[in-house]
Design an enzyme around this catalytic site. Structure first.
Site, PDB file in Angstrom:
ATOM      1  N   ASP A 536      36.679  35.233 -27.601  1.00 23.62           N
ATOM      2  CA  ASP A 536      36.590  36.803 -28.266  1.00 23.62           C
ATOM      3  C   ASP A 536      37.376  36.679 -29.527  1.00 23.62           C
ATOM      4  O   ASP A 536      38.222  36.114 -30.499  1.00 23.62           O
ATOM      5  CB  ASP A 536      36.752  37.944 -27.463  1.00 23.62           C
ATOM      6  CG  ASP A 536      38.460  38.236 -26.812  1.00 23.62           C
ATOM      7  OD1 ASP A 536      39.239  38.042 -27.927  1.00 23.62           O
ATOM      8  OD2 ASP A 536      38.770  37.742 -26.014  1.00 23.62           O
ATOM      9  N   GLU A 616      34.461   0.095 -25.438  1.00 24.07           N
ATOM     10  CA  GLU A 616      35.227   1.070 -25.780  1.00 24.07           C
ATOM     11  C   GLU A 616      36.419   2.033 -26.905  1.00 24.07           C
ATOM     12  O   GLU A 616      36.122   3.283 -27.204  1.00 24.07           O
ATOM     13  CB  GLU A 616      35.847   2.096 -24.651  1.00 24.07           C
ATOM     14  CG  GLU A 616      34.054   1.663 -23.634  1.00 24.07           C
ATOM     15  CD  GLU A 616      34.012   1.993 -22.353  1.00 24.07           C
ATOM     16  OE1 GLU A 616      33.087   2.840 -21.008  1.00 24.07           O
ATOM     17  OE2 GLU A 616      34.566   2.074 -21.079  1.00 24.07           O
TER      18      GLU A 616
END
Ligand code: GLA
Length: 749
Positions: A536, A616
Site C-alpha cells: 500500500d 541454465e
C-alpha cells in the site's frame, strides 16, 4: 491551475492540468461538493442542484416550510453525524457528557498556502519539487465545539489531489470518535463500475470489475494490515471505460492498517464513496484541546481510461510518496536464500550460494528468516534479534565480509513487529503482546503480534535494530510481517481507550520505520507481509519496493503483477526467479519465461543456483545482462497493459516506453492449435516517429514454426509508431508450455 476561492459565490476551485474539483459554502454555511471530473471552465454549478422535495429526506431546519433543501440529497464534502443525511456517513462522534451522537459542521475559515501539508505521525505525500499547494478549510460544530479541518494538497501538473482530515476538540467536554473517515466523494450522476483488487495469501490483487448496485458495496480489511485480501486502492470508472478511454477516479489510501471504503448508490442515482480507517472496534477519546488526524487519501481522475490512471499513480507514488534515496536509484539484482534453504543453512552454505551467484553476475546476497535466536522452524525465536551463532559462528560480520569480498552487497530479513511465545523477549515482556484478558489468543504462524502502540516497544526495537545495522555492514533489509492482528487489546491502555489500539499500532510502526529509514538512508528497505499482505501507499513512504507475493510461480505472478500494476509501479514490485517445479504450485515454466516475468519487477533470484545445469547458468548470466541492458526502459518507462485476461486469455502482454526505446513482453499462457499468430497493437509510441525492431527474443518455444512473411517481424525492420500502434505487429508463432517474447524497439533520431 492551483487553488482559487471566489468569494462572490463562496466557491473553492482546485484546478489541475486536466481536472477540476469544486466546493461551495452554501447559504447555511455547509460545505457542498459541487464537482470533480474532467476540467471545466466558468459557470455557476449551483444550478445543477435546484431545490427538490424528496419524501423522507429531511430538510435543514430553516427550510422546514419551503422544503426541498436536504442534507440527504445534496452532495456533501464531508458529512456531519446524525443530522439528516441517511447516506454513508464520514463521522460518528459522541459527546462524553450527554452521550449524544451528533455533529453538523459550519464553515469557519480557510487558508491557501504554497507547498504541501504534512501529517503528524502519519505517512503522506511530499513535495520536494515545490509544485503543490495546500488548502485548509476549517469547519466547526457549534454544539460540541468539534473542529473539522479538511486538508487538500493539489499537485496540479500530476492531476493528483490529496485529502486528509484533522478533528480538534475545541469544546469543553470530552468527545469520543467512533468513526472518522478520511474523505467522502459524491458523484451526482454516472454509471460506475468498481474496480478493486481482492485475493488471499499467495494470490494477491486479482482485479475485479463489477458494476455498482443500488446498495452499499464495501472493500475493507479488519486484519490490522491493508491485507492480501482487499487492497485499499479502488477505482470507480465509467461503465464504458477501457484501458485507453473513459472517465476513471482512483482512490488510494496512504495507510497500511485496517481500512474501509464504502460506496453507495442512493435513491437519486448519486454515488457516494467514503474511505478511511475501518470503524469496527475503533474509537478514539478526544479530550478538550486534543486532535485526531485521519490518514491521507490520493485522488486522481482522468478521462483517458484505466491505463492513464495507472500511469498517473505510478509517477506520483515514485516521485511524491516514496521518500527513499533508492526510489530512482538502480537497485541490485539479488539472490535470496529462502526458497533455496528455508531454515536449514549455515555460514558455509550461504557462502556457497553467494559464490555461485557472484559468478553469474548477481549483485546482492539476502539472508532470509532463521539467522537469529532459536529459530530452526517458524515456531520460535521471533523477537530475539541476536545472531544464532550455531548457524553463523562469530556472528553476521564474518559472513558479510566473505560476501562483500565476492563483490556483493549483503541484505538481511527481519520481522520486528512479532514475537514468538518461545523467545527471551516474550518471557521478559509477556505484556508487550496483544492478547485479550482471560483468553488464549488465536495464533497465526504460532506467533503473537507486539503492541506497537506502546512507546517502550518502539524504543526497544529502534535500539536493537539500530545496533544490528551499526555493527554489521548491512545494505538491505527485508521487513516482514507474517500474521494478521487478532485479540486486539493493549495492556497499556485504559478501558475507554482500547478502541485506539489498532490505529496506535500503525502509528508505532510508522514511527519505527521513520526513525530507522532516516537514521540509515544508505539501507535499501523492502517491505513484505507474507508476500503482498501490506502492499500500500503507506508502506511505500518508507519502502521503495515491496515483495509482491509469496507465490513465485511465473504464470500466477502474471495475474498478481497485472492487478498490482493498476495502482503501483514496476519499481516497487519485488519479483524473483524461483525453482521449478515451483514450490507453491508444482508447475514447471521455462527458466527464461520466469525471468521475463521477474524482470517486470525489482528482479532477483530465489533458488539454489548450485542445482542449475551449466546451460541454465549461462541463461541466468544472460538474463542478468538483459535486465541490466533494459533496466531504464523497464524501471523508468511508462507502463502499458496490452492484454486483458478476460478478453485475451491466450496471453499476457505489457509494454514500457521511454522517449528513446520501448520493450514489449509477452507470455503465452494458453497455446492453441491451428491458431492465428499473435497480433499485438502496441501503445504509447509517438505516431510519426520511426522505431527499429532491434531485438526480438523468443524463449521457451518447444518447436519454432514459420514466423510468417510479416516484414515487421524481422529484426532490423523500421516501422512508424502509428503503424505499430494502429495496424499492429505480428509475433512469431508460438507453441509450447509458457513460451515468452521480449521485443525491443529503439526510436530513431
Ligand atoms: C514470509 C515472506 C517470505 C519469507 C518467509 C520467511 O512468508 O513472504 O518471503 O521471508 O516469510 O519466514
Amino acid at each position: 491551475m492551483g487553488i482559487q476561492f471566489d468569494a462572490a459565490i463562496s466557491t473553492f476551485t482546485l484546478q489541475t492540468a486536466r481536472t477540476t474539483y469544486r466546493m461551495r459554502v452554501d447559504e447555511r454555511g455547509r460545505l457542498l461538493h459541487m464537482y470533480y471530473g474532467r476540467r471545466i471552465g466558468r459557470g455557476d454549478l449551483r444550478e445543477l442542484y435546484p431545490p427538490a422535495d424528496h419524501g423522507f429526506s429531511p430538510d435543514y431546519y430553516p427550510c422546514r416550510r419551503r422544503r426541498g433543501v436536504s442534507p440527504d440529497v445534496l452532495p456533501q464534502e464531508y458529512t456531519g453525524c446524525n443530522v439528516g443525511d441517511f447516506r454513508l456517513s464520514c463521522l460518528v462522534v459522541r459527546d462524553g457528557m450527554t452521550g449524544a451522537a451528533g455533529a453538523d459542521f459550519l464553515y469557519d475559515s480557510h487558508e491557501i498556502t504554497p507547498g504541501k501539508y504534512t501529517l503528524e505521525g502519519l505517512p503522506c505525500a511530499h513535495d520536494e519539487d515545490s509544485e503543490a499547494e495546500t488548502l485548509y478549510i476549517r469547519m466547526k460544530d457549534p454544539v460540541t465545539g468539534l473542529v473539522l479541518v479538511l486538508l487538500y494538497g493539489v499537485f496540479a501538473r500530476q492531476d493528483v489531489i490529496t485529502r486528509a482530515v484533522r478533528l480538534e476538540n475545541a469544546g469543553t467536554a470530552p468527545l469520543r470518535l467512533e468513526k472518522a473517515a478520511s474523505a467522502c466523494l459524491d458523484l451526482p450522476f454516472g454509471d460506475w463500475d468498481l474496480v478493486h483488487f481482492h485475493g488471499r495469501h499467495a494470490m494477491e490483487r486479482k482485479m475485479e470489475r463489477p458494476p455498482l448496485p443500488h446498495a452499499i458495496t464495501t472493500v475493507s480489511s479488519t486484519r490490522g494490515a491493508s491485507s492480501h485480501h482487499h487492497n485499499p486502492f479502488v477505482i470507480l470508472c465509467d461503465h464504458t471505460a477501457t484501458e485507453d478511454h473513459g472517465l476513471c477516479y482512483g482512490v488510494m489510501p496512504v495507510y497500511s492498517g485496517s481500512h474501509r471504503t464504502d460506496i453507495e448508490v442512493d435513491q437519486n442515482g448519486l454515488t457516494r464513496l467514503v474511505t478511511g480507517l475501518h470503524d469496527e472496534r475503533f474509537s478514539w477519546q478526544l479530550e478538550p484541546g486534543e486532535s485526531f488526524t485521519a490518514p491521507e487519501v490520493l485522488l486522481c481522475c482522468t478521462p483517458d481510461g484505466l491505463g492513464d490512471l495507472s500511469r498517473h499513480y505510478h509517477t506520483f507514488l515514485r516521485r511524491n510518496i516514496c521518500r527513499s534515496p533508492f526510489r530512482y536509484a538502480r537497485r541490485p539484482v539479488l539472490i535470496n536464500n529462502w526458497e533455496a534453504t528455508y531454515f536449514d543453512f549455515n555460514t558455509e552454505s550461504i557462502c556457497r550460494i553467494a559464490e555461485k551467484a557472484a559468478s553469474l553476475g548477481v549483485e546482492m546476497m539476502v539472508l532470509d528468516d532463521g539467522w537469529f535466536g532459536k529459530r530452526d522452524d517458524d515456531n520460535t525465536g521471533l523477537g530475539d534479534w541476536f545472531v544464532n551463532e550455531k548457524k553463523l559462528p562469530g556472528g553476521l560480520q564474518p559472513l558479510i565480509e566473505r560476501v562483500n569480498a565476492l563483490g556483493m552487497k549483503f541484505g538481511l530479513w527481519v520481522e520486528p513487529e512479532m514475537v514468538s511465545e518461545d523467545s527471551d523477549l516474550y518471557r521478559a515482556h509477556p505484556d508487550w503482546a496483544l492478547t485479550l484478558p482471560g483468553r488464549t489468543p488465536a495464533m497465526g504462524r504460532n506467533q503473537l503480534v507486539l503492541d506497537m502502540g506502546r512507546p517502550e516497544v518502539v524504543d526497544y526495537l529502534t535500539q536493537r535494530l539500530s545496533t544490528l545495522l551499526r555493527e554489521n555492514h548491512i545494505e538491505y533489509i527485508k521487513w516482514d510481517m507474517n500474521r494478521n492482528m487478532s485479540d486486539v487489546y493493549s495492556r497499556a491502555l485504559p478501558p475507554e481507550r482500547q478502541g485506539e489500539t489498532a490505529h496506535r499500532y500503525m502509528l508505532g510502526v510508522y514511527k519505527l520505520l521513520d526513525r530507522l529509514t532516516t537514521a540509515f538512508p544508505h539501507v535499501l528497505f523492502e517491505g513484505c507481509a507474507g508476500g503482498g499482505g501490506r502492499f500500500d501507499a503507506g508502506m511505500l513512504c518508507y519502502f521503495p519496493q515491496i515483495w509482491c507475493s509469496d507465490n513465485t510461480d511465473a504464470i500466477e505472478r502474471l495475474s498478481i503483477q497485472h492487478g498490482t500494476s493498476f495502482g503501483y509501479p514496476v519499481s516497487c514490485m519485488g519479483a524473483h526467479v524461483s525453482a521449478c517445479p515451483n514450490h507453491q504450485t508444482g508447475r514447471t515454466v521455462p527458466l527464461w519465461t520466469r525471468a521475463v516475468v521477474a524482470m517486470s519487477g525489482t528482479f532477483g533470484y530465489e533458488l539454489d543456483l548450485g542445482r542449475l545445469t551449466d546451460e541454465e547458468c549461462d541463461q541466468v548470466r544472460d538474463q542478468i545482462k538483459t535486465f541490466q541492458r533494459y533496466y531504464d526502459v523497464i524501471q523508468n518507462g511508462a507502463y502499458y497493459r496490452l492484454s486483458d485476461p478476460d478478453r485475451q486469455p491466450r496471453y499476457v502482454a505489457w509494454q514500457t516506453v521511454t522517449d528513446t526505446e520501448s520493450l514489449v513482453s509477452l507470455v503465452l499462457t494458453h497455446p492453441e492449435a491451428n491458431a492465428r499468430p499473435l497480433h499485438l497493437c502496441l501503445k504509447g509510441l509517438e505516431e510519426d516517429a520511426l522505431y527499429k525492431v532491434d531485438e526480438l527474443n523468443v524463449y521457451g518455444v518447444t518447436a519454432t514454426p514459420e514466423s510468417g512473411d510479416n516484414p515487421a517481424s524481422q529484426v532490423g525492420a523500421v516501422c512508424s509508431g502509428s503503424m505499430l500502434m494502429y495496424a499492429g505487429y505480428i509475433l512469431p508463432h508460438l507453441i509450447g508450455d509458457a513460451p515468452s517474447v521480449q521485443l525491443h524497439l529503439t526510436r530513431l533520431p
